[in-house]
Design an enzyme around this catalytic site. Structure first.
Site, mmCIF file in Angstrom:
data_model
loop_
_atom_site.group_PDB
_atom_site.id
_atom_site.type_symbol
_atom_site.label_atom_id
_atom_site.label_comp_id
_atom_site.label_asym_id
_atom_site.label_seq_id
_atom_site.Cartn_x
_atom_site.Cartn_y
_atom_site.Cartn_z
ATOM 1 N N ASP A 11 0.863 -1.184 0.000
ATOM 2 C CA ASP A 11 0.000 0.000 0.000
ATOM 3 C C ASP A 11 0.896 1.230 0.000
ATOM 4 O O ASP A 11 1.673 1.443 0.940
ATOM 5 C CB ASP A 11 -0.894 -0.009 1.244
ATOM 6 N N ASP A 105 -2.741 2.332 -6.085
ATOM 7 C CA ASP A 105 -1.662 2.354 -5.101
ATOM 8 C C ASP A 105 -1.653 1.154 -4.165
ATOM 9 O O ASP A 105 -1.005 1.189 -3.118
ATOM 10 C CB ASP A 105 -1.756 3.638 -4.269
ATOM 11 N N GLU A 106 -2.334 0.073 -4.545
ATOM 12 C CA GLU A 106 -2.491 -1.040 -3.614
ATOM 13 C C GLU A 106 -2.593 -2.341 -4.391
ATOM 14 O O GLU A 106 -3.274 -2.407 -5.412
ATOM 15 C CB GLU A 106 -3.759 -0.803 -2.780
#
Length: 459
Positions: A11, A105-106
């Site tokens: 993350d 983003d993960e």
């Protein structure tokens, strides 16, 4: 059951705000808030400096301004986020072909499917855990080298525990949950730590005296099914025990999601056609939500009275599953189609599917731009007096945070605009904080530009 904690969850830390700080040296170490800047805008991401003032994602932007008035409030730069996300995802795929993106983003990664798989399967629990830690640290270092951004990583034997571990690792950390320690890690946590337990479910559990994950495990599946329903209750109990056998899934078969209707009587009224498109868009979005997908291209299908079939499409700035964005795009496409004679069939679909969505930010900018167009159209003078009224042609194109370039001064970004002026700070990611200059909004030497790489020369 795995014998090595070989699933990792990555993350990126305050991703959108971190990209802005990395791009803009003058904002490093300062509070930054990214989101919709209009009256109904909400926060998409806040930097850790802004979070100290109580600003958080999904908060109304007006409230964020009251809590942290000295922050830099910026609109989203989708291309910059996408480019850096692609760099990060490519680094993940070097470690394994099994990468499951959850957002820009993960992502989850199954290390046993990659080049480290044989060593992990042959190693004992202790040696395997040490290898996972080494791989994760190398990954985090590579991300810093290629982007200048930091990431938090959790490693465990399941997706559930890897996600929980990455939350514990924030910001800029690494946490590994050893095989067999899942219950020890989970037990003292509040029930909200488990995925799928929101405020309403938390209140229902608290009324029953269940406040921690240990309470959920002790309550048993029957009690949780009684409180939460069969599927949800059984799932919550399994999570409370640390049980999760979901695989990391990199791709899904569906290439598009669409719905369509054939009408008994041809539709000839354009307003009726637009209403039908709104309903089709709502059904399409429900299907997207059911599959956990989002899409970047909206497609409209129209079969006319003579059985000729037309399709029109528009590609958005990024993946979305926002009903308003999809409906307004489909309506806009419908205005390009001649419906004289009537329409037999209408369809709305979404393609270029993704496993993630940044709908808050994309939808907010879509709404802001539409509201600005509508306001401008309402305020436009009648044709007879239009020639006597001059409006700066570039007045509406400058957004706080936007990348620009000046013919003489080079690249920079917009700090703000208004009253016919635009203020620009000229700086680059690899340089010192730059100087500020103000221009007329229609200055011919000032132009919008694309984002600069955060690490020039690094591939």
């Amino acid at each position: 059951m795995r014998t090595v904690p070989s699933i990792i969850h990555l993350d990126m830390d305050a991703f959108f705000a971190a990209v802005e700080q990395a791009s803009k040296p003058s904002l490093r170490g300062k509070p930054v808030v990214v989101g919709g800047l209009g009256g109904r805008g909400v926060v998409s991401t806040a930097s850790y400096e802004a979070r100290r003032f109580g600003v958080h994602s999904a908060m109304p932007m007006a409230q964020a301004r009251r809590l942290c008035p000295n922050a830099a409030f910026l609109t989203g730069r989708f291309e910059a986020y996408r480019r850096n996300s692609e760099i990060v995802m490519a680094l993940l795929r070097e470690r394994s072909p099994l990468v499951e993106p959850l957002s820009l983003d993960e992502a989850f990664v199954d290390l046993e499917a990659g080049p480290y798989g044989p060593a992990l399967r042959d190693a004992g629990p202790g040696e395997g855990a040490q290898l996972v830690l080494a791989v994760a640290e190398d990954l985090r270092a590579d991300i810093v080298e290629h982007t200048g951004l930091t990431a938090s990583v959790g490693a465990a034997g399941s997706k559930l525990m890897a996600k929980i571990a990455s939350e514990q690792a924030k910001p800029d950390g690494l946490v590994l949950v050893g095989i067999g320690t899942e219950r020890d890690v989970l037990s003292p946590m509040p029930v909200r730590a488990l995925p799928g337990i929101g405020p309403a479910t938390e209140q229902a559990l608290r009324r029953a005296g269940l406040a921690t994950v240990a309470d959920l495990a002790a309550a048993g599946p029957e009690e949780l099914v009684r409180l939460l329903g069969r599927a949800h209750g059984a799932g919550v109990h399994a999570m409370a025990l640390g049980l999760d056998d979901r695989p990391v899934v990199p791709d899904r078969d569906a290439k598009s999601v669409s719905v369509e209707d054939t009408f008994e009587v041809d539709l000839a009224d354009r307003d009726r056609i637009l209403r039908e498109i709104d309903q089709l868009a709502a059904r399409c979005v429900r299907r997207l939500h059911a599959t956990g997908r989002s899409g970047r291209t909206v497609v409209l299908k129209v079969r006319r009275f003579d059985f000729s079939t037309l399709t029109r499409s528009e590609t958005l700035r990024g993946p979305t599953d926002d009903e308003e964005v999809i409906a307004s795009t489909a309506r806009r496409l419908a205005l390009q189609v001649d419906v004289t004679g009537g329409v037999r069939l209408l369809g709305v679909g979404v393609s270029q599917l993704a496993d993630f969505t940044q709908e808050d930010l994309f939808a907010q900018l879509e709404r802001a731009e539409r509201a600005e167009r509508e306001e401008r159209e309402e305020s436009e003078p009648e044709p007879a007096v239009a020639a006597a009224v001059e409006e700066p042609p570039a007045a509406r194109r400058w957004w706080p945070g936007q990348d620009v370039t000046h013919a003489e001064l080079g690249p920079g970004w917009v700090q703000g605009s208004g009253v016919g002026r635009v203020t620009v700070r000229f700086e680059t990611p690899d340089g010192p904080p730059g100087r500020v200059r103000t221009f007329a909004v229609d200055d011919p030497e000032l132009e919008p530009s694309g984002p600069l790489p955060l690490r020039p020369g690094v591939e």
